[in-house]
Design a protein around this motif. Structure first.
Motif, PDB file in Angstrom:
ATOM      1  N   LEU A 196      56.350  65.497  51.050  1.00 22.98           N
ATOM      2  CA  LEU A 196      57.111  64.592  52.126  1.00 22.98           C
ATOM      3  C   LEU A 196      57.913  63.657  51.014  1.00 22.98           C
ATOM      4  O   LEU A 196      59.077  63.036  51.470  1.00 22.98           O
ATOM      5  CB  LEU A 196      56.266  63.837  53.022  1.00 22.98           C
ATOM      6  N   GLU A 197      57.220  63.190  50.029  1.00 17.61           N
ATOM      7  CA  GLU A 197      57.967  62.049  49.300  1.00 17.61           C
ATOM      8  C   GLU A 197      59.350  62.455  48.629  1.00 17.61           C
ATOM      9  O   GLU A 197      60.080  61.683  48.830  1.00 17.61           O
ATOM     10  CB  GLU A 197      57.014  61.671  48.318  1.00 17.61           C
ATOM     11  N   THR A 198      59.255  63.660  48.332  1.00 18.97           N
ATOM     12  CA  THR A 198      60.696  64.200  47.705  1.00 18.97           C
ATOM     13  C   THR A 198      61.699  64.506  48.895  1.00 18.97           C
ATOM     14  O   THR A 198      62.902  64.590  48.388  1.00 18.97           O
ATOM     15  CB  THR A 198      60.474  65.470  46.971  1.00 18.97           C
ATOM     16  N   ARG A 199      61.351  64.588  50.204  1.00 14.12           N
ATOM     17  CA  ARG A 199      62.200  64.830  51.181  1.00 14.12           C
ATOM     18  C   ARG A 199      62.568  63.446  51.743  1.00 14.12           C
ATOM     19  O   ARG A 199      63.407  63.288  52.554  1.00 14.12           O
ATOM     20  CB  ARG A 199      61.661  65.729  52.237  1.00 14.12           C
ATOM     21  N   LEU A 200      61.983  62.335  51.449  1.00 12.83           N
ATOM     22  CA  LEU A 200      62.357  60.995  52.149  1.00 12.83           C
ATOM     23  C   LEU A 200      63.938  60.612  51.677  1.00 12.83           C
ATOM     24  O   LEU A 200      64.385  60.846  50.813  1.00 12.83           O
ATOM     25  CB  LEU A 200      61.455  59.860  51.763  1.00 12.83           C
ATOM     26  N   PRO A 201      64.572  60.123  52.881  1.00 17.11           N
ATOM     27  CA  PRO A 201      66.014  59.836  52.831  1.00 17.11           C
ATOM     28  C   PRO A 201      66.057  58.286  51.860  1.00 17.11           C
ATOM     29  O   PRO A 201      65.293  57.664  51.807  1.00 17.11           O
ATOM     30  CB  PRO A 201      66.418  59.592  54.147  1.00 17.11           C
ATOM     31  N   THR A 202      67.339  58.193  51.637  1.00 18.78           N
ATOM     32  CA  THR A 202      67.484  57.055  50.561  1.00 18.78           C
ATOM     33  C   THR A 202      68.670  56.063  51.194  1.00 18.78           C
ATOM     34  O   THR A 202      68.371  54.950  50.585  1.00 18.78           O
ATOM     35  CB  THR A 202      68.153  57.532  49.395  1.00 18.78           C
ATOM     36  N   ALA A 203      69.279  56.698  52.257  1.00 16.40           N
ATOM     37  CA  ALA A 203      70.443  55.748  52.474  1.00 16.40           C
ATOM     38  C   ALA A 203      70.330  55.153  53.876  1.00 16.40           C
ATOM     39  O   ALA A 203      69.360  55.734  54.940  1.00 16.40           O
ATOM     40  CB  ALA A 203      71.570  56.410  52.551  1.00 16.40           C
ATOM     41  N   PRO A 204      70.501  53.985  54.538  1.00 14.21           N
ATOM     42  CA  PRO A 204      70.386  53.596  55.881  1.00 14.21           C
ATOM     43  C   PRO A 204      70.905  54.570  56.820  1.00 14.21           C
ATOM     44  O   PRO A 204      72.126  55.044  56.600  1.00 14.21           O
ATOM     45  CB  PRO A 204      71.198  52.263  55.845  1.00 14.21           C
TER      46      PRO A 204
END
Length: 359
Positions: A302-310
């Motif tokens: 799950l951690e590697t799939r988390l988004p980074t942008a609003p």
């Protein structure tokens, strides 16, 4: 409709669904439209760090629910972020700025927890009995005064009733199930309340919606949308919220909980949610809380799939056992969840000065 979160690709026609946004491709481009199911009850959890769109996403969901027949969305708004949804014609909505609830909407045990009295104490037991017998605060006080308890127990019980009365959230004509389940979005603005009265309203509303569906006294299916849910799970509203979460689907009560601190909500709030919508997270404890409930059908961590942008989200849909990356659509109504900034203040002051100069 290409895909409906909570329902899948099959059986897409003729049943209500809300427009959530669009799929997000690996290169960051927008894909097909993405919808969420509004026909069956669901338990949804929206998480993410501050400033990445949690409340905005909740607003999108609220807008969609407000325009669907047969459902009754109710927002618990502790930050005053949803006062902007009312006033237009695109979304049928109302904001109740000073919500009050009926004293008899809370059972005796809830009253003890609310005012901090142990139900095993003399005053707590007395309050419990009085709250079960009275429908108004005046009734409760009279029940206490006419009891055979000791003077000390009666004084303590009445003092605690007076404390609850001072919060200004109890009224014999307060919110009931019929009022809460009208044909529009109902926003309860709790931003002016301290933790205790805010939790009193939340517990009453959750209990009222759940019991109304169990007793089959309302026809519309309620959706309880709770912003900053960790503030309620930390208070006396927690038992009622957990009841809606764990037992609400059978009578048709849906829930949407929003938090920037998934590690601070009960584990059941994560494990019992059939739809997880995650914005960006960076705190290790929060990522660990979600990872602990990661489903086996999610092959990547799950951690590697988390988004980074609003505005970007990772959606884990347990109903269809699928995982999606998406972008949330734009709001129809104004978003009221932006934080105040120095620049906003300076620009506002300059605008006022220019107006005065022009005069």
């Amino acid at each position: 409709m290409s895909f409906i979160i909570g329902r899948g690709r099959a059986d897409t026609e003729g049943k209500p669904a809300g427009n959530l946004g669009r799929f997000r491709a690996l290169d960051g481009s927008d894909g097909a439209q993405l919808y969420f199911d509004c026909n069956r009850p669901h338990a949804m959890l929206i998480v993410g760090k501050r400033g990445y769109g949690k409340s905005y996403t909740l607003g999108v969901i609220a807008e969609e629910l407000a325009r669907i027949d047969g459902v009754a969305p109710v927002v618990l708004d502790p930050m005053g972020a949803f006062e902007t949804v009312a006033g237009g014609t695109a979304v049928p909505a109302r904001v109740i700025s000073e919500p009050a609830v009926r004293p008899d909407s809370l059972v005796g045990r809830s009253w003890c927890a609310l005012v901090g009295l142990s139900p095993e104490s003399a005053a707590g037991a007395l309050l419990w009995q009085a709250a079960e017998a009275g429908s108004t605060l005046a009734d409760i006080r009279e029940q206490i005064r006419s009891s055979t308890a000791t003077d000390a127990a009666r004084r303590a019980a009445i003092n605690h009733v007076d404390l609850a009365d001072s919060w200004g959230v109890f009224d014999a004509d307060g919110l009931d199930a019929t009022t809460l389940t009208g044909g529009e979005l109902t926003v309860l603005d709790l931003s002016g309340l301290a933790d205790e009265p805010m939790n009193a309203v939340a517990r009453s509303v959750a209990d009222t919606l759940y019991r109304a569906r169990v007793d089959d006294t309302v026809s519309r299916l309620p959706w309880l949308l709770v912003d900053e849910a960790h503030t309620f799970f930390d208070g006396v509203a927690a038992p009622a919220l957990e009841t809606v979460l764990t037992r609400g689907r059978a009578p048709g009560v849906s829930s949407v909980f929003v938090t920037q601190r998934p590690a601070a909500v009960p584990e059941v709030a994560i494990s019992q949610s059939d739809i997880l919508v995650s914005h960006r997270l960076t705190a290790e404890s929060d990522i660990a809380a979600l990872s602990a409930a990661q489903p086996t059908y999610m092959t990547d961590s799950l951690e590697t799939r988390l988004p980074t942008a609003p505005g970007e989200v990772l959606i884990v849909d347990d109903s269809t056992e699928t995982v999606h990356t998406a972008g949330i659509r734009s709001r129809i109504t104004d978003h009221g969840g932006e934080s105040a900034t120095v620049c906003d203040h300076v620009q506002s002051a300059q605008s006022a000065a220019n107006i005065n100069t022009d005069r």
